[in-house]
Design a protein around this motif. Structure first.
Motif, short mmCIF file in Angstrom:
data_model
loop_
_atom_site.label_atom_id
_atom_site.label_comp_id
_atom_site.label_asym_id
_atom_site.label_seq_id
_atom_site.Cartn_x
_atom_site.Cartn_y
_atom_site.Cartn_z
N TRP A 78 0.84 -1.20 0.00
CA TRP A 78 0.00 0.00 0.00
C TRP A 78 0.88 1.24 0.00
O TRP A 78 1.89 1.30 0.67
CB TRP A 78 -0.88 0.04 1.25
CG TRP A 78 -2.01 -0.90 1.21
CD1 TRP A 78 -2.12 -2.07 1.91
CD2 TRP A 78 -3.22 -0.78 0.45
NE1 TRP A 78 -3.32 -2.68 1.61
CE2 TRP A 78 -4.01 -1.90 0.73
CE3 TRP A 78 -3.70 0.17 -0.45
CZ2 TRP A 78 -5.26 -2.11 0.15
CZ3 TRP A 78 -4.94 -0.02 -1.03
CH2 TRP A 78 -5.70 -1.15 -0.72
N ASP A 80 0.14 5.15 0.85
CA ASP A 80 -0.81 6.13 1.35
C ASP A 80 -0.19 7.51 1.23
O ASP A 80 0.95 7.73 1.64
CB ASP A 80 -1.14 5.87 2.83
CG ASP A 80 -2.07 4.70 3.00
OD1 ASP A 80 -3.16 4.72 2.41
OD2 ASP A 80 -1.71 3.76 3.74
N ASP A 82 -0.99 11.53 2.14
CA ASP A 82 -1.79 12.53 2.85
C ASP A 82 -1.20 13.90 2.55
O ASP A 82 -0.01 14.12 2.75
CB ASP A 82 -1.77 12.30 4.36
CG ASP A 82 -2.63 11.14 4.77
OD1 ASP A 82 -3.82 11.16 4.43
OD2 ASP A 82 -2.11 10.21 5.42
N HIS A 92 -6.47 12.70 0.78
CA HIS A 92 -5.88 11.39 1.05
C HIS A 92 -6.07 10.51 -0.19
O HIS A 92 -7.16 10.43 -0.74
CB HIS A 92 -6.55 10.72 2.25
CG HIS A 92 -6.02 9.35 2.51
ND1 HIS A 92 -4.86 9.14 3.22
CD2 HIS A 92 -6.46 8.14 2.14
CE1 HIS A 92 -4.63 7.84 3.27
NE2 HIS A 92 -5.59 7.21 2.62
N SER A 93 -5.01 9.88 -0.61
CA SER A 93 -5.06 8.92 -1.71
C SER A 93 -4.40 7.64 -1.25
O SER A 93 -3.42 7.66 -0.49
CB SER A 93 -4.31 9.43 -2.94
OG SER A 93 -4.90 10.60 -3.42
N ARG A 94 -4.92 6.53 -1.70
CA ARG A 94 -4.37 5.23 -1.34
C ARG A 94 -4.26 4.40 -2.61
O ARG A 94 -5.20 4.32 -3.39
CB ARG A 94 -5.25 4.53 -0.33
CG ARG A 94 -4.64 3.29 0.24
CD ARG A 94 -5.46 2.77 1.39
NE ARG A 94 -4.58 2.04 2.28
CZ ARG A 94 -4.95 1.03 3.02
NH1 ARG A 94 -6.21 0.65 3.02
NH2 ARG A 94 -4.10 0.41 3.78
N TYR A 95 -3.11 3.79 -2.79
CA TYR A 95 -2.86 2.98 -3.97
C TYR A 95 -2.38 1.60 -3.54
O TYR A 95 -1.53 1.48 -2.64
CB TYR A 95 -1.75 3.60 -4.85
CG TYR A 95 -2.05 4.99 -5.31
CD1 TYR A 95 -2.68 5.21 -6.52
CD2 TYR A 95 -1.69 6.08 -4.53
CE1 TYR A 95 -2.95 6.50 -6.95
CE2 TYR A 95 -1.95 7.37 -4.96
CZ TYR A 95 -2.58 7.57 -6.17
OH TYR A 95 -2.84 8.84 -6.59
#
Length: 117
Positions: A78, A80, A82, A92-95
């Motif tokens: 992951w 993340d 911020d 906030h993005s999460r890949y």
């Protein structure tokens, strides 16, 4: 979208990292694995985890978990991000990324899942 936090989709034949997966994943590594056996695997893993696949062989053999299904190094991870803007807006993005090693000197990253909040 409500199910997204609970679903993981992987390509076929992806080894599972026994050092980082939770007991729900361990439970499904081989048919018929009992909760007490999952606890035994978690105990053997300990807080530090297995450092090599060699340390896993006794556990895998005992519970008849195919060796090719397990690893101690993740190919998925992951990322993340911020960000807080000067105006105090929060982003906030999460890949979920998959590391492909075509050439060890230049590993590729492939985005499998992208979430924005």
């Amino acid at each position: 979208q409500k199910l997204t936090p609970y679903i993981t989709v992987l390509p076929e034949n992806v080894p599972i990292n026994l050092n980082t997966c939770d007991e729900r994943i361990i439970h499904h590594l081989t048919p018929g694995l009992k909760p007490s056996q999952v606890k035994k695997i978690l105990f053997a893993r300990g807080d530090e985890g297995f450092s090599t696949n060699q340390e896993l062989f006794a556990i895998l053999e005992e519970f008849k978990i195919p060796v090719q299904n397990i690893t101690t190094q993740s190919q998925y991870f992951w990322l993340d991000i911020d960000i807080t803007s000067p105006s105090k807006r929060h982003f906030h993005s999460r890949y979920l990324l998959y590391r492909k090693l075509k050439d060890k000197s230049k590993p590729n990253r492939v985005v499998v899942l992208q979430q924005f909040n």
